[in-house]
Scaffold this active site. Structure first.
Site, short mmCIF file in Angstrom:
data_model
loop_
_atom_site.label_atom_id
_atom_site.label_comp_id
_atom_site.label_asym_id
_atom_site.label_seq_id
_atom_site.Cartn_x
_atom_site.Cartn_y
_atom_site.Cartn_z
N ASP A 67 24.49 47.08 44.00
CA ASP A 67 24.75 47.60 42.66
C ASP A 67 23.49 47.70 41.82
O ASP A 67 22.44 47.19 42.19
CB ASP A 67 25.82 46.73 41.95
CG ASP A 67 25.60 45.23 42.15
OD1 ASP A 67 24.49 44.83 42.52
OD2 ASP A 67 26.56 44.48 41.96
N ASP A 136 35.53 35.25 38.53
CA ASP A 136 36.84 35.92 38.50
C ASP A 136 37.14 36.60 39.83
O ASP A 136 38.08 37.38 39.94
CB ASP A 136 36.87 36.95 37.36
CG ASP A 136 35.76 37.98 37.48
OD1 ASP A 136 34.96 37.91 38.44
OD2 ASP A 136 35.69 38.88 36.61
N HIS A 138 35.02 38.67 41.42
CA HIS A 138 34.39 39.98 41.61
C HIS A 138 33.37 39.93 42.75
O HIS A 138 32.74 38.90 43.02
CB HIS A 138 33.78 40.53 40.31
CG HIS A 138 32.55 39.83 39.80
ND1 HIS A 138 32.51 39.19 38.58
CD2 HIS A 138 31.32 39.68 40.33
CE1 HIS A 138 31.30 38.69 38.40
NE2 HIS A 138 30.55 38.96 39.46
N GLU A 143 35.40 44.43 39.50
CA GLU A 143 36.08 43.42 38.68
C GLU A 143 37.57 43.40 39.01
O GLU A 143 38.07 44.32 39.65
CB GLU A 143 35.88 43.77 37.19
CG GLU A 143 34.43 43.85 36.74
CD GLU A 143 33.79 42.48 36.50
OE1 GLU A 143 34.46 41.45 36.70
OE2 GLU A 143 32.60 42.45 36.12
C1 F6R Z 1 25.14 40.83 42.76
C2 F6R Z 1 26.52 41.06 42.44
C3 F6R Z 1 27.47 40.04 41.87
C4 F6R Z 1 27.09 38.58 42.16
C5 F6R Z 1 28.09 37.63 41.51
C6 F6R Z 1 27.70 36.17 41.70
O1 F6R Z 1 24.51 42.01 43.26
O2 F6R Z 1 26.92 42.16 42.62
O3 F6R Z 1 28.75 40.31 42.35
O4 F6R Z 1 27.07 38.38 43.55
O5 F6R Z 1 28.17 37.89 40.14
O6 F6R Z 1 26.52 35.91 41.02
P1 F6R Z 1 25.74 34.52 41.17
O7 F6R Z 1 25.19 34.47 42.55
O8 F6R Z 1 24.64 34.60 40.13
O9 F6R Z 1 26.74 33.44 40.91
#
Ligand code: F6R
Length: 241
Positions: A67, A136, A138, A143
């Site tokens: 992303d 959540d 995601h 989401e």
């Molecule tokens: C990263 C992404 C997100 C993260 C998620 C967890 O490219 O797309 O889905 O993997 O938000 O983030 P952390 O590792 O910071 O807890």
């Protein structure tokens, strides 16, 4: 689904890096799907360490990231392009023209997303997709409520995500409101999916996502249906399963 228990963050990072390293050794010209966020940073550091020791070679590898924020130029310190170069690409021998991240500076969302799906198709699909998980459930920027059948698409960030990201931008108004993300369909088409999770704050969502019903309300839950899904978690993240 395979669950690998790690002692702590370092052990999780080493185990995940081992799986990525095995993928690169078995198929040197493989396509790695990569993630940003805090969780994989240790995995990238371990891969850099092994690269420096001559144990792993990225010269034929292609990378496609999950992303990118819509509206951020590549050289912005908070862009995922920048993050990946800082935490991995600048320290290994991946070829610059083998690196792909959705083009956040293209304001035409349909064109940017189609171009990215075409790139993934052109490189032959993702061999191994690395993922983190949000509180959540995601994955990428998919989401709760995101349709399972979507390819790369443009999403509106939730208020919760904007709040969570304010710490990186300093000011809430500077946080981009949209992002381009691989969809659940894109992620499910990866031949292997590797999720890393650490910390007690991820324990509830790990239980819900992988020991609860498969539902768009918990996007990661669809990974229960993936034929080659590996979760590497530390003790704290796996404490409820
Ligand atoms: C990263 C992404 C997100 C993260 C998620 C967890 O490219 O797309 O889905 O993997 O938000 O983030 P952390 O590792 O910071 O807890």
């Amino acid at each position: 689904m395979k669950i690998i228990r790690a002692k702590d963050y370092n052990d999780m990072s080493r185990k995940a890096a081992n799986i990525i390293s095995a993928q690169v050794i078995m198929k040197p010209h493989c396509v790695l799907g990569l993630a940003t966020g805090g969780t994989p940073v240790g995995t990238y550091a371990q891969l850099i360490d092994w690269y420096n020791k001559g144990d792993i070679d990225f010269s034929e590898v292609t990378t496609v990231n999950l992303d990118e924020y819509r509206g951020l130029p590549r050289d912005h310190e908070q862009s995922y392009w920048y993050f990946m170069h800082k935490n991995l690409f600048n320290s290994i021998n991946v070829q610059p023209d083998h690196i792909f991240v959705p083009n956040g500076s293209n304001p035409d969302a349909d064109a940017a997303c189609k171009e990215y799906d075409d790139i993934i198709h052109m490189v032959g699909g993702v061999d191994l997709q690395l993922l983190g998980i949000g509180h959540d459930g995601h994955i990428g920027f998919n989401e709760p409520g995101a349709a399972f059948e979507l390819g790369t698409h443009c999403v509106d960030l939730t208020e919760e995500t904007i709040d969570a990201n304010t710490r990186f931008f300093g000011n809430r108004d500077d946080v981009p409101r949209q992002a381009y993300t691989m969809g659940i369909k894109t992620i499910m088409q990866a031949r292997k999916v590797l999720m890393v999770a650490n910390g007690a704050d991820k324990a509830d969502i790990i239980k819900k996502a992988f020991f609860g019903p498969v539902t768009p309300e918990v996007p990661a839950s669809i990974l229960q249906m993936h034929p080659d899904f590996i979760l590497v978690g530390d003790e704290a993240a796996l404490s409820k399963v």
